[in-house]
Write a protein that holds these residues in place. Structure first.
Motif, mmCIF file in Angstrom:
data_model
loop_
_atom_site.group_PDB
_atom_site.id
_atom_site.type_symbol
_atom_site.label_atom_id
_atom_site.label_comp_id
_atom_site.label_asym_id
_atom_site.label_seq_id
_atom_site.Cartn_x
_atom_site.Cartn_y
_atom_site.Cartn_z
ATOM 1 N N LYS A 155 25.234 11.775 -4.120
ATOM 2 C CA LYS A 155 25.343 10.624 -3.228
ATOM 3 C C LYS A 155 24.764 10.925 -1.854
ATOM 4 O O LYS A 155 24.206 10.056 -1.192
ATOM 5 C CB LYS A 155 26.809 10.201 -3.103
ATOM 6 C CG LYS A 155 27.386 9.577 -4.369
ATOM 7 C CD LYS A 155 28.834 9.167 -4.167
ATOM 8 C CE LYS A 155 29.395 8.501 -5.418
ATOM 9 N NZ LYS A 155 30.817 8.122 -5.245
ATOM 10 N N ALA A 156 24.917 12.154 -1.410
ATOM 11 C CA ALA A 156 24.373 12.532 -0.099
ATOM 12 C C ALA A 156 22.858 12.416 -0.066
ATOM 13 O O ALA A 156 22.255 12.278 0.998
ATOM 14 C CB ALA A 156 24.792 13.961 0.254
ATOM 15 N N GLY A 157 22.238 12.454 -1.256
ATOM 16 C CA GLY A 157 20.792 12.338 -1.323
ATOM 17 C C GLY A 157 20.266 11.014 -0.820
ATOM 18 O O GLY A 157 19.083 10.887 -0.497
ATOM 19 N N ARG A 158 21.128 10.011 -0.731
ATOM 20 C CA ARG A 158 20.694 8.701 -0.256
ATOM 21 C C ARG A 158 20.271 8.738 1.209
ATOM 22 O O ARG A 158 19.445 7.949 1.639
ATOM 23 C CB ARG A 158 21.820 7.675 -0.456
ATOM 24 C CG ARG A 158 22.188 7.470 -1.925
ATOM 25 C CD ARG A 158 23.401 6.562 -2.074
ATOM 26 N NE ARG A 158 23.819 6.461 -3.476
ATOM 27 C CZ ARG A 158 24.901 5.820 -3.888
ATOM 28 N NH1 ARG A 158 25.696 5.237 -2.992
ATOM 29 N NH2 ARG A 158 25.201 5.772 -5.169
ATOM 30 N N VAL A 159 20.869 9.606 1.973
ATOM 31 C CA VAL A 159 20.478 9.756 3.382
ATOM 32 C C VAL A 159 19.718 11.066 3.582
ATOM 33 O O VAL A 159 19.495 11.491 4.706
ATOM 34 C CB VAL A 159 21.718 9.716 4.312
ATOM 35 C CG1 VAL A 159 22.372 8.361 4.264
ATOM 36 C CG2 VAL A 159 22.711 10.818 3.950
ATOM 37 N N GLY A 160 19.311 11.675 2.476
ATOM 38 C CA GLY A 160 18.620 12.951 2.537
ATOM 39 C C GLY A 160 17.362 12.938 3.378
ATOM 40 O O GLY A 160 17.132 13.866 4.167
ATOM 41 N N PRO A 161 16.491 11.917 3.263
ATOM 42 C CA PRO A 161 15.273 11.914 4.069
ATOM 43 C C PRO A 161 15.527 11.970 5.568
ATOM 44 O O PRO A 161 14.816 12.664 6.297
ATOM 45 C CB PRO A 161 14.599 10.593 3.670
ATOM 46 C CG PRO A 161 15.042 10.377 2.260
ATOM 47 C CD PRO A 161 16.466 10.854 2.241
ATOM 48 N N LEU A 162 16.548 11.270 6.040
ATOM 49 C CA LEU A 162 16.863 11.293 7.468
ATOM 50 C C LEU A 162 17.374 12.666 7.887
ATOM 51 O O LEU A 162 16.917 13.235 8.895
ATOM 52 C CB LEU A 162 17.910 10.224 7.798
ATOM 53 C CG LEU A 162 18.366 10.170 9.263
ATOM 54 C CD1 LEU A 162 17.185 9.907 10.187
ATOM 55 C CD2 LEU A 162 19.446 9.098 9.443
ATOM 56 N N ALA A 163 18.301 13.222 7.109
ATOM 57 C CA ALA A 163 18.828 14.554 7.415
ATOM 58 C C ALA A 163 17.732 15.609 7.296
ATOM 59 O O ALA A 163 17.618 16.500 8.140
ATOM 60 C CB ALA A 163 19.989 14.879 6.479
ATOM 61 N N GLY A 164 16.910 15.496 6.254
ATOM 62 C CA GLY A 164 15.845 16.466 6.040
ATOM 63 C C GLY A 164 14.815 16.441 7.151
ATOM 64 O O GLY A 164 14.370 17.494 7.636
ATOM 65 N N ALA A 165 14.420 15.249 7.587
ATOM 66 C CA ALA A 165 13.436 15.130 8.659
ATOM 67 C C ALA A 165 13.976 15.692 9.965
ATOM 68 O O ALA A 165 13.256 16.358 10.718
ATOM 69 C CB ALA A 165 13.029 13.672 8.838
#
Length: 320
Positions: free
Chosen positions: A60-70
């Protein structure tokens, strides 16, 4: 590669240069060790010790993964790109998260620009551009490929590398780490030798050509999985040798050691090639767009002067 580029320019002896290349390769590789070990330890724990609830939470955390990853990718280090590549190879994170980390990563750009007295506002605008591009591409990729997202398969990675997980997660994580780090060291050493032989002056000539062509060359240099690429590009920009479009064309696809980890661990191989091609296209396209805007927006008030100042670097000698 910081020392090797300097030695080439100053005409130092061969053995001295060889020692610097070896030392840089060792240091660049050593910096990845804790990141890779913790990554594989987490993956082993997730696969063999964690319950289904924790795995579901990670998914579920992967849904905001791009923001956290960037956001994490903007930090001045190369470890997070290697972490993201390892996690993606086991499908613990999404394709969008991987792309966001890769596009946001800048390796040595930040310390080089700040150390070269590039105005802080310029640096912040550059980081802002990388963040926006990384987040936009990351979420777009997850939206486009959401039906193709695979469940985590750490077991497949373990079986391929014969890590003997039954002997404990620490030993298995160490096996994975040493296996990957040896590959990274060999590539770093080879790239270091090549880049030190080329030198910064030849690199400046290589990327200082015609519009569009120079951005394509910048993006190609950015794909070199070594921090020397970001050091060279940032240095040339700080000296006013290359415009902002070439800088961003190289820095956006420049994920450093993350590219090596991805090529070594991800399956199928054609997918890794597709990811690198996408990074190249995105970097070149953004670079071309920035240089075109800098050429045409001079008549559009503050935005025009901002983009032109970014394009010309310190050569413009004007604050943003």
């Amino acid at each position: 590669m910081r020392g090797a580029l300097h030695i080439t320019a100053s005409g130092g002896g061969f053995w001295h240069m060889a020692w610097e290349v070896l030392l840089d390769a060792l240091l660049d590789t050593a910096k990845l060790l804790p990141f890779l070990f913790l990554t594989y330890l987490f993956m082993e724990f997730l696969e063999h010790k964690a319950g289904e609830k924790l795995k579901e939470t990670v998914g579920k955390a992967g849904r905001v993964g791009p923001l956290a990853g960037a956001t994490l990718g903007l930090l001045p280090q190369c470890g997070f790109s290697a972490v993201a590549a390892g996690l993606y190879s086991a499908r613990v994170v999404t394709l969008g998260t991987l792309l966001a980390v890769f596009l946001a990563t800048s390796d040595e750009m930040l310390p080089v620009l700040l150390g070269s007295a590039v105005p802080l506002r310029q640096v912040l605008v550059l980081l802002g551009i990388k963040l926006v591009v990384a987040v936009a591409v990351g979420f777009s990729a997850d939206l486009l490929f959401r039906k193709k997202q695979e469940p985590p398969h750490v077991t497949d990675l373990c079986e391929e590398e014969h890590c003997h997980c039954e002997k404990g997660i620490f030993r298995s994580a160490l096996h994975h780490t040493l296996h990957i780090i040896s590959f990274v060291f060999v590539i770093n050493l080879a790239l270091g030798a090549v880049l030190s032989a080329v030198g910064e002056e030849r690199l400046a000539t290589f990327v200082g050509g015609l519009p569009v062509v120079r951005e394509l060359l910048g993006a190609l240099i950015g794909l070199i999985p070594n921090c020397a690429a970001s050091v060279a590009l940032a240095s040339l920009y700080a000296k006013g040798v290359i415009p902002v479009g070439v800088l961003m064309a190289g820095l956006l696809p420049g994920a450093g050691a993350g590219i090596l980890v991805l090529l070594r661990t991800n399956r199928p191989k054609r997918q890794s090639v597709f990811i690198l091609l996408a990074l190249f296209v995105i970097g070149a396209a953004v670079g071309i767009l920035l240089d075109q805007l800098a050429d045409t927006a001079a008549w559009q008030g503050l935005m025009g002067s901002t983009l032109r100042s970014l394009r010309d670097g310190l050569q413009a000698n004007a604050p943003l």
